[in-house]
Write an enzyme that holds these catalytic residues in place. Structure first.
Site, PDB file in Angstrom:
ATOM      1  N   HIS A  62       0.882  -1.184   0.000  1.00 44.06           N
ATOM      2  CA  HIS A  62       0.000   0.000   0.000  1.00 44.06           C
ATOM      3  C   HIS A  62       0.914   1.226   0.000  1.00 44.06           C
ATOM      4  CE1 HIS A  62      -4.080  -1.748   0.477  1.00 44.06           C
ATOM      5  NE2 HIS A  62      -3.360  -2.808   0.810  1.00 44.06           N
TER       6      HIS A  62
ATOM      7  N   CYS B 286      -8.003  -1.014   3.480  1.00 48.64           N
ATOM      8  CA  CYS B 286      -8.674  -2.125   4.152  1.00 48.64           C
ATOM      9  C   CYS B 286      -9.623  -1.526   5.180  1.00 48.64           C
ATOM     10  CB  CYS B 286      -7.668  -3.035   4.846  1.00 48.64           C
ATOM     11  SG  CYS B 286      -8.470  -4.333   5.807  1.00 48.64           S
TER      12      CYS B 286
END
Ligand code: HMG
Ligand code: MG
Length: 314
Positions: free
Chosen positions: A220, A251
């Site tokens: 990420h 998430c």
């Protein structure tokens, strides 16, 4: 369209496989629920842009991730384009596997955690309990001839627990691989990894017999490190890289997670370095600009912004 000057980088592999996660990791984190037909169209457009491996959706508890509650519908809309070994879906448990099998999938991904806190928050289980939850999923998936990926989250740091010892990560990775996963994906869920850390984890996995040919990296981009971390992994022999079109993602159970490495940023870097990805950057940009319009917000990808300024001000 501007393209980078190609100067081959002999320290990188000649080609890589992009494992596209925008439709799953990206859309699971959107505040609004994207309609199933838009999701199916997004996946079709990404495939037409040359992305060979596309994670399509998740068969998780719909109460936990309402954004992907329409998983069966999306796969029905996609028909054969949503099936096969290169269209994985996330499944946490046997209930998810039953739903995925009913939808005719050819590949699944289980998703474990290197830390206890995130295992609880994401799976409502301890690490041990979650591995026991995955065991029959992997066995039954293989009986049904499915390809199986094992994700491990929080490999480089956890927002609740802080630093995560490398040996702890390696232990969880080894346990998932012992279940029989075909591929491991190292998740930097909150984007805190840096170059030395990536190298150290890959080396430690190698020492435990998990070679780079079975590893994918999943960065990420929270701290802007995703591409440089990817280059470190590629230079150590990894050839599978997770990324999301337009840099969508995050998430819902890890607040500090933002989007994945943007596929466009990866493709731009690989193109310049003479590494084959199979992706038509122009078509992918059109797709991400189209998706940004559907979502009503600009793409966070630097390459999308630089090459389609209109899309960033939509
Ligand atoms: P739970 O509440 O403990 O589940 O959740 P349970 O087994 O106690 O079941 C409760 C109810 O849910 C039951 O229904 C089940 O049938 C139902 P009831 O009998 O009460 O009517 N249920 C399901 N329904 C549909 N599909 C299912 C399913 N499972 C149970 N699969 C569970 C446990 C694991 C299911 C839950 O915690 C969950 O779904 N978690 C998923 C969270 C998630 O999707 N997070 C995002 C993906 S991970 C990620 O993004 C990280 C990654 O990108 C890598 C990285 O960046 O690090 C992969
Ligand atoms: Mg992720």
């Amino acid at each position: 369209m501007r393209t980078p000057q190609v100067e081959a980088d002999p320290t990188l592999p000649p080609e890589i496989t992009i494992y596209e996660v925008g439709a799953r990791d990206g859309l699971q984190n959107e505040k609004s629920v994207v309609p199933a037909d838009v999701k199916a169209e997004f996946i079709r457009r990404m495939a037409a842009a040359g992305l060979s491996t596309i994670e399509t959706t998740s068969f998780v508890n719909p109460q936990w991730v309402p954004q992907l509650a329409d998983a069966s519908e999306v796969l029905e809309l996609l028909g054969d384009e949503g099936r096969g070994p290169k269209r994985p879906v996330l499944v946490p448990n046997e209930r998810g596997l039953d739903r995925a099998l009913e939808a005719g999938v050819g590949a699944v991904a289980i998703f474990g955690s290197a830390t206890e806190t995130f295992a609880r928050k994401n799976l409502n289980r301890t690490v041990d309990e979650s591995i026991e939850m995955f065991r029959p999923v992997v066995a039954r998936a293989h009986d049904a001839d499915l390809w199986v990926r094992g994700y491990v989250s929080m490999c480089f740091g956890d927002p609740w627990e802080g630093p995560v010892p490398v040996e702890q990560v390696v232990d969880v990775c080894a346990r998932l691989m012992d279940l029989g996963c075909d591929q491991l994906s190292l998740g930097d869920t909150i984007g805190v990894a840096t170059s030395g850390h990536v190298a150290r984890l890959l080396d430690a996995l190698g020492d435990r017999g998990i070679g780079v040919e079975r590893i994918g990296v999943h960065f990420h981009d929270t701290y802007g490190q995703a591409l440089s971390n990817t280059l470190v992994a590629l230079r150590r022999g990894v050839t599978v890289v997770d990324s999301s079109a337009g840099g969508l993602g995050g998430c819902p159970y890890a607040e500090s997670a933002t989007g994945n490495l943007a596929t466009e940023d990866l493709v731009w870097a690989m193109r310049g370095a003479g590494v084959e990805t199979g992706v038509d950057l122009e078509k992918l940009l059109e797709t991400s600009a189209w998706m940004a319009r559907q979502l009503g917000r600009p793409s966070p990808s630097a390459v999308v912004r630089a090459l389609t300024p209109a899309a960033s001000s939509d």
